[in-house]
Motif scaffolding. Sequence first.
Motif, PDB file in Angstrom:
ATOM      1  N   VAL A   1      42.029  33.803  47.915  1.00  0.00           N
ATOM      2  CA  VAL A   1      42.507  34.981  46.958  1.00  0.00           C
ATOM      3  C   VAL A   1      42.012  34.690  45.673  1.00  0.00           C
ATOM      4  O   VAL A   1      41.306  35.388  44.897  1.00  0.00           O
ATOM      5  N   SER A   2      42.184  33.457  45.251  1.00  0.00           N
ATOM      6  CA  SER A   2      41.833  32.946  43.789  1.00  0.00           C
ATOM      7  C   SER A   2      40.269  33.150  43.654  1.00  0.00           C
ATOM      8  O   SER A   2      39.854  33.558  42.599  1.00  0.00           O
TER       9      SER A   2
ATOM     10  N   ASN B   1      35.335  35.846  41.795  1.00  0.00           N
ATOM     11  CA  ASN B   1      34.087  36.722  42.178  1.00  0.00           C
ATOM     12  C   ASN B   1      34.391  38.141  41.445  1.00  0.00           C
ATOM     13  O   ASN B   1      33.109  38.604  41.143  1.00  0.00           O
ATOM     14  N   VAL B   2      35.437  38.588  41.820  1.00  0.00           N
ATOM     15  CA  VAL B   2      35.736  40.145  41.203  1.00  0.00           C
ATOM     16  C   VAL B   2      35.478  40.198  39.749  1.00  0.00           C
ATOM     17  O   VAL B   2      34.711  41.390  39.213  1.00  0.00           O
ATOM     18  N   CYS B   3      35.865  39.211  39.151  1.00  0.00           N
ATOM     19  CA  CYS B   3      35.630  39.202  37.613  1.00  0.00           C
ATOM     20  C   CYS B   3      34.287  39.341  37.096  1.00  0.00           C
ATOM     21  O   CYS B   3      33.964  40.090  36.063  1.00  0.00           O
ATOM     22  N   HIS B   4      33.313  38.633  38.106  1.00  0.00           N
ATOM     23  CA  HIS B   4      31.921  38.613  37.573  1.00  0.00           C
ATOM     24  C   HIS B   4      31.074  39.862  38.192  1.00  0.00           C
ATOM     25  O   HIS B   4      30.023  39.949  37.561  1.00  0.00           O
TER      26      HIS B   4
ATOM     27  N   VAL C   1      45.084  36.481  37.550  1.00  0.00           N
ATOM     28  CA  VAL C   1      45.429  37.616  37.185  1.00  0.00           C
ATOM     29  C   VAL C   1      45.024  38.020  35.597  1.00  0.00           C
ATOM     30  O   VAL C   1      44.381  39.065  35.342  1.00  0.00           O
ATOM     31  N   ILE C   2      45.264  37.073  35.016  1.00  0.00           N
ATOM     32  CA  ILE C   2      44.827  37.062  33.396  1.00  0.00           C
ATOM     33  C   ILE C   2      43.318  37.310  33.448  1.00  0.00           C
ATOM     34  O   ILE C   2      42.653  38.149  32.398  1.00  0.00           O
ATOM     35  N   ALA C   3      42.525  36.646  34.191  1.00  0.00           N
ATOM     36  CA  ALA C   3      40.824  36.626  34.414  1.00  0.00           C
ATOM     37  C   ALA C   3      40.619  38.086  34.727  1.00  0.00           C
ATOM     38  O   ALA C   3      39.594  38.630  33.978  1.00  0.00           O
TER      39      ALA C   3
END
Length: 305
Positions: free
Chosen positions: A180-181, A186-189, A210-212
């Motif tokens: 999940v991490s 990948n979702v962040c980018h 979550v902070i990212a």
Amino acid sequence: MERECRARTLPSLTVLQLSSQNSLHSTALYVQSSGVRLRRHRVSRPHNTDCRLIVAAQQALLLPRRGGLPFLSARLAMHLTQLNRECLLQLFSFLDKDSRRSLSLTCHRLREVFLDPCLWSLLHFSSPCQLRWDNFVLGPSLRFLAICWYSSRVQQVCNIEDWMKSPFQKDICSKHESLVSTFLANVCHMCPNLLSLTLSGCGHVADQDVIAVLRNCGRLRSLRLENCVRITDRVPRAVAAHGGSLTEVRLDFCRNITQAGLQVVRERRPAVRLSAERSASMLPDSKPDESLQLGRTLQKLLQFS
């Protein structure tokens, strides 16, 4: 052998008959041009190489009914790949992830539709292992993401403090603890337009994950964390600092969140609808007792001496 399926009528396109012939030469999909009825139906993986997916024209000759379902004549038919991209995207939108991938394996044209980011505005996963599969596409069109793992393993293994886990439990967690991490990284980018994030039963998700997301997805409106035991007061403070677009925050059954962390959100983000069921009233993780650790070490020395 053909399989006829009856489904609910949808406003734009209606499928009168969905038949899958898993042979070397044919996989036929019959639809009337007035609408489609594909929702909640799976398309078996086709084995043909020339993509014999057929859309019957509206003027097709209707044969006598069998079991109340009209049959279409294939004499007035066209290939599905002759439809424009917008129609193909609409057809794909009625299928689940596995059916979309199966259909995309028939030809290059449908594979291009499958890889279109516009098709993937919503993703839902019921276990971390599904994040490894190649039946979805991450892209800027993703708006709603949910990873919900309702499993007894979460309570019995993943939610235990690391220092209390046995070697066997640690081995179980090592197979999925980073899935999940890594996916959220990948979702962040790749998904800056994310609007809603739901994480339930993700016992290995940490504060920094979550902070990212909060920092990189500035349009995030809804954050829902349930039974994520490694989430601490750092996340509420990050919500107060980076959650300018947030309208709803749920932090339910997160045992390491305290009233002090929730108060920060209430004071700095009063417009946010905050829910924290049982979070601040649960027992937080305990630190290992040094005397207990020393006793276990001496016990092992005596055992192997």
